[in-house]
Scaffold this motif. Structure first.
Motif, short mmCIF file in Angstrom:
data_model
loop_
_atom_site.label_atom_id
_atom_site.label_comp_id
_atom_site.label_asym_id
_atom_site.label_seq_id
_atom_site.Cartn_x
_atom_site.Cartn_y
_atom_site.Cartn_z
N LYS A 1 13.85 -68.50 -22.14
CA LYS A 1 14.35 -69.98 -22.50
C LYS A 1 13.48 -70.32 -23.54
CE LYS A 1 13.06 -71.66 -18.24
NZ LYS A 1 13.05 -72.88 -17.44
N GLN A 2 12.46 -69.97 -24.07
CA GLN A 2 11.64 -70.15 -25.00
C GLN A 2 12.44 -69.53 -26.37
OE1 GLN A 2 7.59 -69.36 -25.30
NE2 GLN A 2 7.15 -70.21 -27.25
N LEU A 3 12.66 -68.24 -26.23
CA LEU A 3 13.61 -67.53 -27.26
C LEU A 3 14.62 -68.06 -27.56
CD1 LEU A 3 12.60 -63.85 -26.18
CD2 LEU A 3 11.81 -65.02 -28.35
N TRP A 4 15.40 -68.69 -26.57
CA TRP A 4 16.80 -69.28 -26.79
C TRP A 4 16.70 -70.59 -27.28
CZ3 TRP A 4 21.78 -68.40 -26.96
CH2 TRP A 4 22.65 -69.39 -26.92
N VAL A 5 15.71 -71.59 -27.07
CA VAL A 5 15.66 -73.05 -27.26
C VAL A 5 14.89 -72.86 -28.75
CG1 VAL A 5 14.83 -75.08 -27.28
CG2 VAL A 5 15.70 -73.83 -25.15
N ASP A 6 13.67 -72.41 -29.01
CA ASP A 6 12.96 -72.49 -29.91
C ASP A 6 12.85 -71.27 -31.02
OD1 ASP A 6 12.00 -75.15 -29.25
OD2 ASP A 6 10.44 -74.07 -27.92
N GLY A 7 12.99 -70.02 -30.53
CA GLY A 7 13.04 -68.75 -31.06
C GLY A 7 11.33 -68.60 -31.67
N VAL A 8 11.06 -67.47 -32.21
CA VAL A 8 9.98 -67.30 -32.93
C VAL A 8 10.05 -66.63 -34.27
CG1 VAL A 8 10.21 -64.67 -31.83
CG2 VAL A 8 8.11 -65.85 -32.40
N GLU A 9 8.99 -67.04 -34.96
CA GLU A 9 9.13 -66.64 -36.53
C GLU A 9 8.76 -65.13 -36.59
OE1 GLU A 9 7.18 -67.91 -40.90
OE2 GLU A 9 5.96 -68.27 -38.88
N THR A 10 9.62 -64.43 -37.42
CA THR A 10 9.62 -62.99 -37.33
C THR A 10 9.81 -62.48 -38.56
OG1 THR A 10 10.67 -62.75 -35.09
CG2 THR A 10 10.77 -60.82 -36.32
N TYR A 11 9.26 -61.43 -39.15
CA TYR A 11 9.21 -61.00 -40.65
C TYR A 11 10.35 -59.92 -40.54
CZ TYR A 11 8.15 -59.24 -45.13
OH TYR A 11 8.26 -58.95 -46.33
N ASP A 12 11.34 -59.98 -41.31
CA ASP A 12 12.39 -59.08 -41.42
C ASP A 12 11.82 -57.93 -42.54
OD1 ASP A 12 14.67 -57.41 -41.77
OD2 ASP A 12 15.93 -58.89 -41.77
N SER A 13 11.41 -56.60 -42.41
CA SER A 13 10.88 -55.79 -43.57
C SER A 13 11.91 -55.18 -44.31
CB SER A 13 10.23 -54.89 -42.88
OG SER A 13 11.07 -54.07 -41.77
N HIS A 14 13.35 -55.40 -43.70
CA HIS A 14 14.47 -54.81 -44.47
C HIS A 14 14.69 -55.95 -45.84
CE1 HIS A 14 18.18 -52.53 -45.50
NE2 HIS A 14 18.89 -54.08 -45.15
N LYS A 15 14.90 -57.34 -45.25
CA LYS A 15 15.31 -58.00 -46.17
C LYS A 15 14.24 -58.65 -46.82
CE LYS A 15 20.11 -59.44 -44.43
NZ LYS A 15 20.87 -60.40 -44.11
N LYS A 16 12.95 -58.38 -46.39
CA LYS A 16 11.57 -59.08 -46.97
C LYS A 16 11.67 -60.38 -46.86
CE LYS A 16 10.31 -54.91 -48.38
NZ LYS A 16 11.53 -54.06 -48.24
N GLN A 17 11.94 -61.05 -45.59
CA GLN A 17 11.88 -62.43 -45.52
C GLN A 17 11.53 -62.57 -43.93
OE1 GLN A 17 16.63 -63.35 -45.06
NE2 GLN A 17 15.72 -63.47 -47.08
#
Length: 693
Positions: A473-489
């Protein structure tokens, strides 16, 4: 061990042990313990800088060893493809390996060496060379044993074979050595971690810097290459700590002994050596390598989790049973030991690490880039359920890096069939963003829950799923900040559970619709035409499938091949949508609100609902077309076993028995299968007995 105060006596350690073996020592336990202590101390001495034994000079001798170190791919090319014979290259390599190992006197005991096969793993004592050879031919080398440090090879990074287009430059070229402990850090990040492109140079301008969690991991990656002290070329702080922990585990060393050895090593090493002070700081140093888990206490009967509001309770508010086992008398320092413990592995950090690797991060959007044309399905993203979910939740679908998940659960006995029955239930989460060749493979199946036994959780499985549902439920409503190493963002990663995968009994536990009785079919529900067999005394779904045929199909009018005299005129049952199912279950109590064994009014006659499943707490669950899937493997196996056992007339397993023949006579029009009773034979035998008397 305190007698070995001078390092120049170190080469004599194993000589002392071999001399003790010649004595008539009747206490074998004392001899084994002494050997462990000597070997342990020898491993510590080999870690010291510039204190290598003189026998290591042998390791640079020309001959078989020099040829083996150039390319060791033969170690894991044991069998001829499509055959069971051992390759000649592997046989020659094993011969060279044994010759090299026997040339190291400090690692040989009475002509025997340690066995590096995948079964012994250098931990089953010393074996004769011919036994080593047979073990390697049968089991192969243990994984990742490119450095033969347990057989006398000095611990230096060696060149693992890499594909090259210019074969003439293979020998004598300056290759970049691979640090095995750096590789260990990369392995902790997840599969397919690139050794080159995943190392971030912080001096290069990037679109966004990594977030705090990603930066901590990259810092550990750099720490794997940092020298233990100035001038050290053999170990980093991470490699030294991992080596010490390995020795502690294999030798069953106590924490106090480990702390004393660390203090002793700090006295031997230079002052700038970066070793932790004690075992506690050692665990803190390597904690980021793995992904931790949470222990949540459970009620003895599975009524509740001691979680959230019940976290501090010492007894169950439902059944009143205590949380902890009774302590022994006069044991005031004894810790509280719970009766049951649920092990919960959070899935958020595992999903985040999929984006830490440039290779894996690139594949996480495969489902969005490579959609197939209509009518072709090679991935779940080509299915109707996936597309319907995108239509219902366009905001979620607009970010292709959001993750779609599947949940699988089943029970197994960890102790085998010979031990006391014990049912343990793992719950596994798998991401569907990956391409077909990577999707649902072992590296990408994450254990999220380990439900304890000894009995199956039954309908109470919802109680154990509560931490996972809260995280979803937390991953659906709020999500979590994640670093994408492919797009560098950095981006806000969200996740959604698409469906569950299970066998038919687990289907009833997860969905809330019981799979027992005449209403077991979750498609027909209350319109099922199942009936009980008079003699077999079991429910039968025979002739319940003709209603799914087209209305003009000739089988609908067949009165002989199916139930006797029956014509099928009914239409297939209406397929309920998620909203329609929710309207049926919204008023049902949850497992947390009532006892799992109590039946609801009308159960077995009008419906088979046992509860409101915990999955309905997910905000998007009612929009899923497919909420629960059946594992085809279980169905195929059960059907095949029944057919095979019946055809082969396997005793106690065949379905062709006396009761089934009597039921055929009552239900079907198949005289050739009916049971014939020889009444005349019994009358004749009875009359002859009367005459005899």
């Amino acid at each position: 061990m305190h007698y070995f105060t001078s390092l120049h006596h170190a080469p004599k350690i194993l000589t002392i042990y071999s001399s003790l073996q010649k004595l008539e020592i009747t206490n074998r336990y004392f001899l084994l313990q002494l050997r462990k202590k000597l070997e342990l101390f020898w491993d510590f001495l080999c870690m010291l800088p510039n204190r290598r034994p003189a026998s290591e000079k042998v390791r640079s001798l020309p001959g078989s060893m020099s040829s083996i170190r150039v390319d060791r791919t033969w170690m894991y090319k044991r069998l001829v493809p499509s055959r069971t014979t051992v390759t000649s290259e592997f046989i020659e390599g094993v011969r060279g390996f044994i010759e090299f190992a026997l040339m190291q006197p400090d690692f040989v005991s009475n002509g025997s060496i340690r066995c590096p096969c995948s079964k012994c793993k250098n931990s089953s004592g010393f074996l004769e060379p011919h036994d080593i050879r047979s073990h390697l031919y049968k089991h192969g080398f243990m994984p990742n044993y490119h450095q033969w440090e347990s057989h006398g090879e000095s611990f230096v990074p060696i060149s693992r074979p890499q594909p090259s287009t210019n074969r003439s430059d293979d020998i004598g070229s300056n290759r970049t050595p691979i640090n095995p402990y750096r590789t260990m850090v990369l392995d902790a990040a997840g599969p397919s971690f690139n050794l080159d492109s995943d190392v971030f140079d912080m001096d290069v301008d990037e679109e966004e810097p990594p977030n705090q969690n990603a930066q901590e991991f990259f810092d550990m990656l750099k720490a794997a290459e940092e020298p233990l002290f100035d001038g050290c070329r053999t170990h980093s702080p991470l490699s030294a700590v991992c080596r010490l922990l390995n020795i502690k585990s294999e030798s069953n060393m106590s924490d106090n002994c480990y702390n004393q050895i660390l203090l002793f090593l700090k006295e031997l090493l230079p002052e700038d050596a970066k070793l932790p002070a004690d075992y506690y700081r050692t665990k803190q140093m390597v904690a980021k390598l793995g992904l931790g888990y949470e222990k949540i206490d459970v009620c003895q009967t599975g009524c509740i989790l001691y979680y959230k509001d019940n976290k501090d309770r010492r007894d169950c508010p439902k059944c009143g049973k205590p949380r902890y086992k009774p302590k022994r008398r006069r044991s005031g320092r004894q810790k509280d030991v719970p009766y049951k413990v649920l092990r919960y592995f959070p899935i958020t950090p595992r999903l985040q690490r999929l984006y830490m690797s440039t290779k894996t991060a690139e594949h996480m959007t495969w489902h969005w880039k490579y959609r197939r044309e209509p009518g072709v399905m090679s991935h779940p993203s080509d299915g109707e359920a996936w597309k319907k979910f995108d239509q219902c939740h366009p905001n979620f679908a607009s970010e292709p890096r959001n993750i779609r998940l599947g949940l699988a659960a089943d029970g197994f006995s960890p102790y085998g069939n010979m031990a006391h029955p014990y049912s343990c239930w793992p719950v596994i989460i798998t991401p569907y963003n990956l391409p077909p060749e990577m999707c649902m493979t072992s590296p990408y199946m994450f254990l999220s829950l380990l439900i304890p036994g000894p009995k199956s959780p039954g309908n109470n499985i919802d109680i154990y799923l509560e931490p996972l549902i809260d995280e979803l439920k937390q991953l659906w409503v709020d999500g979590v900040e994640t670093y994408d190493s492919h797009k560098k963002q950095n981006f806000q990663m969200r996740a959604a559970l698409m469906w569950t995968i299970n066998d038919f009994p687990a289907y009833g536990m997860l969905s809330g619709w019981s799979t027992h009785g005449l209403l077991a079919c979750p498609c027909c529900m209350g319109k099922s035409k199942a009936f009980y067999l008079k003699h077999g005394r079991k429910g039968s779904f025979f002739d319940c499938h003709r209603k799914f045929l087209p209305m003009g199909h000739p089988f609908r009018w067949d009165r002989k091949s199916f139930l006797r005299g029956r014509v099928e005129n009914s239409t297939p049952p209406h397929r309920l949508s998620g909203e329609e199912v929710w309207n049926k279950v919204c008023t049902l109590p949850k497992v947390c609100d009532h006892h799992a064994s109590s039946k609801l009014p009308g159960f077995g006659d009008q419906h088979n609902w046992t509860k409101q499943s915990i999955f309905w707490e997910l905000p998007y669950w009612s929009t899923n077309i497919i909420r629960h899937n059946l594992d085809v493997m279980h169905i195929e196996k059960n059907v095949f076993d029944n057919i095979f056992n019946t055809i082969m007339d396997v005793t106690d397993k065949t379905k062709d028995n006396l009761n089934s023949r009597r039921d055929v006579q009552n239900c079907c029009n198949r005289s050739e299968l009916e049971l014939l009773v020889l009444i005349l034979f019994f009358e004749t035998q009875y009359c002859s007995l009367l005459r005899f008397h």
